[in-house]
Design a protein around this motif. Structure first.
Motif, PDB file in Angstrom:
ATOM      1  N   ARG A  90       0.825  -1.207   0.000  1.00  0.00           N
ATOM      2  CA  ARG A  90       0.000   0.000   0.000  1.00  0.00           C
ATOM      3  C   ARG A  90       0.862   1.260   0.000  1.00  0.00           C
ATOM      4  O   ARG A  90       0.610   2.201  -0.762  1.00  0.00           O
ATOM      5  N   ALA A  91       1.878   1.280   0.855  1.00  0.00           N
ATOM      6  CA  ALA A  91       2.762   2.441   0.928  1.00  0.00           C
ATOM      7  C   ALA A  91       3.568   2.598  -0.356  1.00  0.00           C
ATOM      8  O   ALA A  91       3.809   3.715  -0.825  1.00  0.00           O
ATOM      9  N   ALA A  93       2.616   1.645  -3.395  1.00  0.00           N
ATOM     10  CA  ALA A  93       1.712   2.151  -4.427  1.00  0.00           C
ATOM     11  C   ALA A  93       1.497   3.648  -4.272  1.00  0.00           C
ATOM     12  O   ALA A  93       1.466   4.397  -5.273  1.00  0.00           O
ATOM     13  N   ALA A  94       1.366   4.119  -3.026  1.00  0.00           N
ATOM     14  CA  ALA A  94       1.183   5.551  -2.781  1.00  0.00           C
ATOM     15  C   ALA A  94       2.421   6.342  -3.185  1.00  0.00           C
ATOM     16  O   ALA A  94       2.316   7.440  -3.763  1.00  0.00           O
ATOM     17  N   LEU A  95       3.601   5.798  -2.920  1.00  0.00           N
ATOM     18  CA  LEU A  95       4.840   6.465  -3.303  1.00  0.00           C
ATOM     19  C   LEU A  95       4.956   6.556  -4.822  1.00  0.00           C
ATOM     20  O   LEU A  95       5.328   7.604  -5.367  1.00  0.00           O
ATOM     21  N   LEU A  97       2.539   6.588  -7.007  1.00  0.00           N
ATOM     22  CA  LEU A  97       1.548   7.541  -7.497  1.00  0.00           C
ATOM     23  C   LEU A  97       2.025   8.971  -7.303  1.00  0.00           C
ATOM     24  O   LEU A  97       1.819   9.827  -8.170  1.00  0.00           O
ATOM     25  N   GLU A  98       2.677   9.234  -6.183  1.00  0.00           N
ATOM     26  CA  GLU A  98       3.096  10.594  -5.842  1.00  0.00           C
ATOM     27  C   GLU A  98       4.345  11.021  -6.598  1.00  0.00           C
ATOM     28  O   GLU A  98       4.452  12.169  -7.041  1.00  0.00           O
ATOM     29  N   LEU A 125      -6.684  10.245  -8.696  1.00  0.00           N
ATOM     30  CA  LEU A 125      -6.371   9.439  -7.515  1.00  0.00           C
ATOM     31  C   LEU A 125      -5.392  10.151  -6.570  1.00  0.00           C
ATOM     32  O   LEU A 125      -5.474   9.999  -5.349  1.00  0.00           O
ATOM     33  N   SER A 126      -4.475  10.925  -7.127  1.00  0.00           N
ATOM     34  CA  SER A 126      -3.475  11.599  -6.289  1.00  0.00           C
ATOM     35  C   SER A 126      -4.068  12.751  -5.487  1.00  0.00           C
ATOM     36  O   SER A 126      -3.543  13.116  -4.444  1.00  0.00           O
ATOM     37  N   ARG A 128      -3.929  15.824  -5.870  1.00  0.00           N
ATOM     38  CA  ARG A 128      -3.000  16.930  -5.659  1.00  0.00           C
ATOM     39  C   ARG A 128      -3.530  18.241  -6.218  1.00  0.00           C
ATOM     40  O   ARG A 128      -3.138  19.315  -5.761  1.00  0.00           O
ATOM     41  N   ASN A 174       0.798  13.522 -13.526  1.00  0.00           N
ATOM     42  CA  ASN A 174       1.075  14.040 -12.177  1.00  0.00           C
ATOM     43  C   ASN A 174       2.394  14.789 -12.077  1.00  0.00           C
ATOM     44  O   ASN A 174       2.836  15.114 -10.971  1.00  0.00           O
TER      45      ASN A 174
END
Length: 264
Positions: A90-91, A93-95, A97-98, A125-126, A128, A174
């Motif tokens: 999960r972490a 995938a978040a990294l 994406l960011e 999804l982000s 931002r 992004n």
């Protein structure tokens, strides 16, 4: 690509080291087959790196481990001070994406979404930026890639080359700090490939780090740095400096010579 659309620089935490990505003792094996073998490498922030080598040398595996798409068998990959290998899915995938943009040899799209919505999805999804700003950037990227007229098309209605261009738009939505690209021009004609490399050049000038796998020396010469992998290790680390079109012939000779040294 307009200045207004690309003015925002990629943001990463400050660090004393210039390296944005560091691989330490990186290995990957499948059974008895060792694809990467104790690889150590730093990639500096803002570099444009081309990864080359013979078939089976570990190019794509290296890219996938570096981007967190594949977990290595040993060693570590660090984005600044964050060890990707220590993160849960999960972490990780978040990294991605960011901070990362990912261009695959075979782009994967959701069949239930039109081409534009597939491009926009990571931006939504982000969270931002406002949805209207994300949508405007997505349309601008499609225009820059010459496929704006396909925005509302179903993904089954466009060619493989058009899907590849849409995949690059999605990777750029992004404004990632690091763009990973695996043979981004492999399925494209020379004119479209040149257009994509021009876009890569523009985002590179604005500070994006690019790591690109390619088999084509004419593509690799656009990079600042060329790595030649052989049997899972770096055998050539060629520094070319900033690309200038009037130096293309000289750069092609240098890249070709590096490849030839490893093929004998």
């Amino acid at each position: 690509m307009t200045d207004a659309a690309t003015a925002r620089s990629p943001h990463l935490p400050a660090q004393s080291s210039p390296a944005v990505l560091r691989a330490r003792n990186l290995s990957k094996h499948y059974g008895d087959a060792r694809v990467l073998d104790g690889l150590d490498l730093d990639i500096d922030r803002g570099q444009f790196v081309a990864v080359m080598g013979p078939s089976g040398s570990g190019k794509s595996t290296f890219l996938h481990c570096l981007s967190g798409m594949t977990r290595p068998s040993g060693g570590s990959v660090l984005l600044r001070d964050t060890d990707l290998t220590a993160l849960d899915e999960r972490a990780l995938a978040a990294l991605r994406l960011e901070h990362f943009g990912l261009v695959f040899q075979q782009p994967h799209f959701m069949s239930t979404l039109c081409l534009l919505d597939n491009v926009l999805l990571p931006g939504f999804l982000s969270r931002r930026r406002p949805r209207e700003e994300v949508t405007a950037r997505g349309r601008m990227l499609l225009e820059r890639m010459g496929i704006a007229d396909l925005a509302d098309a179903d993904v089954t209605e466009v060619s493989g080359g058009q899907l590849q261009r849409a995949g690059i738009c999605r990777a750029l939505i992004n404004e990632a700090a690091v763009l990973f690209a695996d043979e981004p021009t492999g399925a494209l004609n020379s004119a479209t490939a040149a257009r994509i490399l021009d876009v890569f050049g523009e985002i590179h000038v604005r500070g994006t780090t690019i790591v690109m796998v390619t088999h084509d020396a004419k593509v690799a010469l656009r990079a600042d740095r060329v790595l030649v992998l052989v049997d899972g290790g770096v055998e050539e680390d060629l520094l070319l400096g900033h690309y200038r079109e009037d130096q293309s012939a000289e750069r092609l000779v240098r890249v070709s010579a590096a490849l030839n040294r490893q093929s004998v």
